[in-house]
Write an enzyme that holds these catalytic residues in place. Sequence first.
Site, short mmCIF file in Angstrom:
data_model
loop_
_atom_site.label_atom_id
_atom_site.label_comp_id
_atom_site.label_asym_id
_atom_site.label_seq_id
_atom_site.Cartn_x
_atom_site.Cartn_y
_atom_site.Cartn_z
N ARG A 24 1.94 19.86 51.62
CA ARG A 24 2.52 20.11 52.94
C ARG A 24 2.09 21.45 53.51
O ARG A 24 2.01 22.45 52.79
CB ARG A 24 4.04 20.08 52.83
CG ARG A 24 4.74 20.45 54.12
CD ARG A 24 6.23 20.28 54.03
NE ARG A 24 6.62 18.88 54.15
CZ ARG A 24 7.87 18.46 54.03
NH1 ARG A 24 8.84 19.32 53.75
NH2 ARG A 24 8.16 17.19 54.16
N GLU A 45 0.45 10.42 50.51
CA GLU A 45 1.16 9.22 50.99
C GLU A 45 0.87 8.01 50.11
O GLU A 45 1.76 7.20 49.86
CB GLU A 45 0.81 8.94 52.45
CG GLU A 45 1.41 9.93 53.43
CD GLU A 45 2.94 9.95 53.41
OE1 GLU A 45 3.55 8.96 52.98
OE2 GLU A 45 3.52 10.98 53.80
N GLN A 50 6.32 3.90 46.51
CA GLN A 50 7.09 3.39 45.36
C GLN A 50 7.30 4.43 44.27
O GLN A 50 7.66 4.08 43.15
CB GLN A 50 6.36 2.19 44.69
CG GLN A 50 5.78 1.21 45.63
CD GLN A 50 6.76 0.13 46.01
OE1 GLN A 50 7.86 0.07 45.50
NE2 GLN A 50 6.40 -0.70 46.94
N THR A 51 7.05 5.70 44.52
CA THR A 51 7.12 6.71 43.46
C THR A 51 7.81 7.95 44.01
O THR A 51 7.71 8.25 45.20
CB THR A 51 5.69 7.07 42.98
OG1 THR A 51 4.97 5.86 42.75
CG2 THR A 51 5.71 7.84 41.70
N GLY A 89 1.68 4.17 37.78
CA GLY A 89 2.12 2.81 38.12
C GLY A 89 1.49 2.27 39.40
O GLY A 89 0.77 2.97 40.10
N TYR A 90 1.76 0.98 39.66
CA TYR A 90 1.23 0.31 40.86
C TYR A 90 -0.27 0.59 41.01
O TYR A 90 -0.71 1.25 41.94
CB TYR A 90 1.99 0.74 42.12
CG TYR A 90 3.45 0.41 42.05
CD1 TYR A 90 3.90 -0.87 42.40
CD2 TYR A 90 4.38 1.33 41.62
CE1 TYR A 90 5.24 -1.19 42.31
CE2 TYR A 90 5.72 1.01 41.51
CZ TYR A 90 6.14 -0.25 41.87
OH TYR A 90 7.47 -0.57 41.77
N TYR A 128 2.69 1.75 57.46
CA TYR A 128 3.44 2.98 57.19
C TYR A 128 2.50 4.15 56.91
O TYR A 128 2.64 5.23 57.51
CB TYR A 128 4.40 2.78 55.98
CG TYR A 128 4.87 4.13 55.51
CD1 TYR A 128 5.87 4.80 56.20
CD2 TYR A 128 4.24 4.78 54.44
CE1 TYR A 128 6.25 6.08 55.84
CE2 TYR A 128 4.61 6.06 54.08
CZ TYR A 128 5.61 6.70 54.78
OH TYR A 128 5.97 7.97 54.44
N ASP A 146 9.99 5.01 56.51
CA ASP A 146 10.08 4.65 55.09
C ASP A 146 11.54 4.40 54.75
O ASP A 146 12.39 4.35 55.64
CB ASP A 146 9.45 5.76 54.22
CG ASP A 146 10.25 7.06 54.27
OD1 ASP A 146 11.24 7.13 55.02
OD2 ASP A 146 9.89 8.00 53.54
N CYS A 214 26.14 11.45 64.86
CA CYS A 214 26.04 10.36 63.88
C CYS A 214 27.22 9.40 64.00
O CYS A 214 28.37 9.76 63.75
CB CYS A 214 25.97 10.94 62.47
SG CYS A 214 25.87 9.66 61.20
S1 SF4 Z 1 26.04 12.93 59.32
FE1 SF4 Z 1 25.91 12.18 57.24
S2 SF4 Z 1 25.50 9.99 57.42
FE2 SF4 Z 1 25.06 10.92 59.41
S3 SF4 Z 1 22.88 11.34 59.39
FE3 SF4 Z 1 23.92 13.20 58.70
S4 SF4 Z 1 24.02 13.05 56.43
FE4 SF4 Z 1 23.52 11.02 57.28
#
Ligand code: SF4
Length: 348
Positions: A24, A45, A50-51, A89-90, A128, A146, A214
């Site tokens: 990164r 990537e 899967q890892t 794997g994979y 992806y 993902d 959220c």
């Molecule tokens: S408030 Fe909680 S459930 Fe909502 S996105 Fe953030 S960590 Fe996830």
Amino acid sequence: MRDSARAEDLLTWYDRHARELPWRVSPAAHAAGVRPDPYRVWMSEIMLQQTTVAAVKSYFETFTSRWPTVSDLAAAEDADVMAAWAGLGYYARARNLLKCARVVADQHGGVFPQNLEGLRALPGVGPYTAAAVAAIAFDLPETVVDGNVERVMARLHDEHMPLPQSKPVLTEYAAALTPQQRPGDYAQAVMDLGATICTPRNPACGLCPWRTACAAWDHGTQAELPKKAPKKRKPTRHGIAYLVKRVDGAWLLERRPDSGLLGGMLGWPGSDWGEEAPADVPPIRAEWKTLNAEARHTFTHFHLRLTVKTALVPMERQPERGAFVEAEVFDPDDLPTVMRKAFALTSG
Ligand code: SF4
């Protein structure tokens, strides 16, 4: 809250809390003009499919120090790359990694295509991975989805439709949030949020930059999301692995066919794997000893139980399959995990 304001909130959080990862470019370095190396982004990537990040780090460092550019990797011996990948794997990923490196080196002058369509056309690069490389390496506003992102989107929108049916809806939510500014940092920020805050169990909502936006937090449903369709039970398959040692310490190994599970990897000669008791197909004439313990391993679609048979053979005995690998060259770390497990039983 507007989608653009949500993206900004997340980027502000990312500027302070981005994970340090070997592939990164940090948000501060990115802002200062450092551009990610598409080769490293692509490699990470592919390895991360899967890892886990923890499992990938040392492999990523080995691969990029041994083969620092895509042209170096393209020129590598297949057997060296497969051996370096052993344990991750994979294995189809390793074969595609090489194929892709060779296409980039031979057909694109060693430069990764800088758009989604060009990336998508490369071997082993699915929707992806193409979106992730386009966003992270080239800062294109592609939607990267993902498992982490699916979870975050399901919670953010309090979406109760189960996966995988909900994938298109979750992708639409993710697309609506993807900003035109800093899309590469944004893609990594959502992944980091899912990996460190909005985790599968016990999400740390108190630390989350998206808490006030959220819907799951609002309704107290975050622990139930994302909903998933019930998984099918995995069948169990059975097989035999033949571990043959020659009196000078060499081991009998066989490279598996390129297609199929563990394709292209070195392993112990063995029977087919099936749900019925396997047919005994020894690769060499010998007196066989059957070990009391089985080598057990779980693949994506089935559990495997391998009966391990061992034998010691004289120098002149010729195998019907496979070839002996001298003791000083043999390294169990070059074998896939299930084959290592079988080997470990011989020293028990
Ligand atoms: S408030 Fe909680 S459930 Fe909502 S996105 Fe953030 S960590 Fe996830």
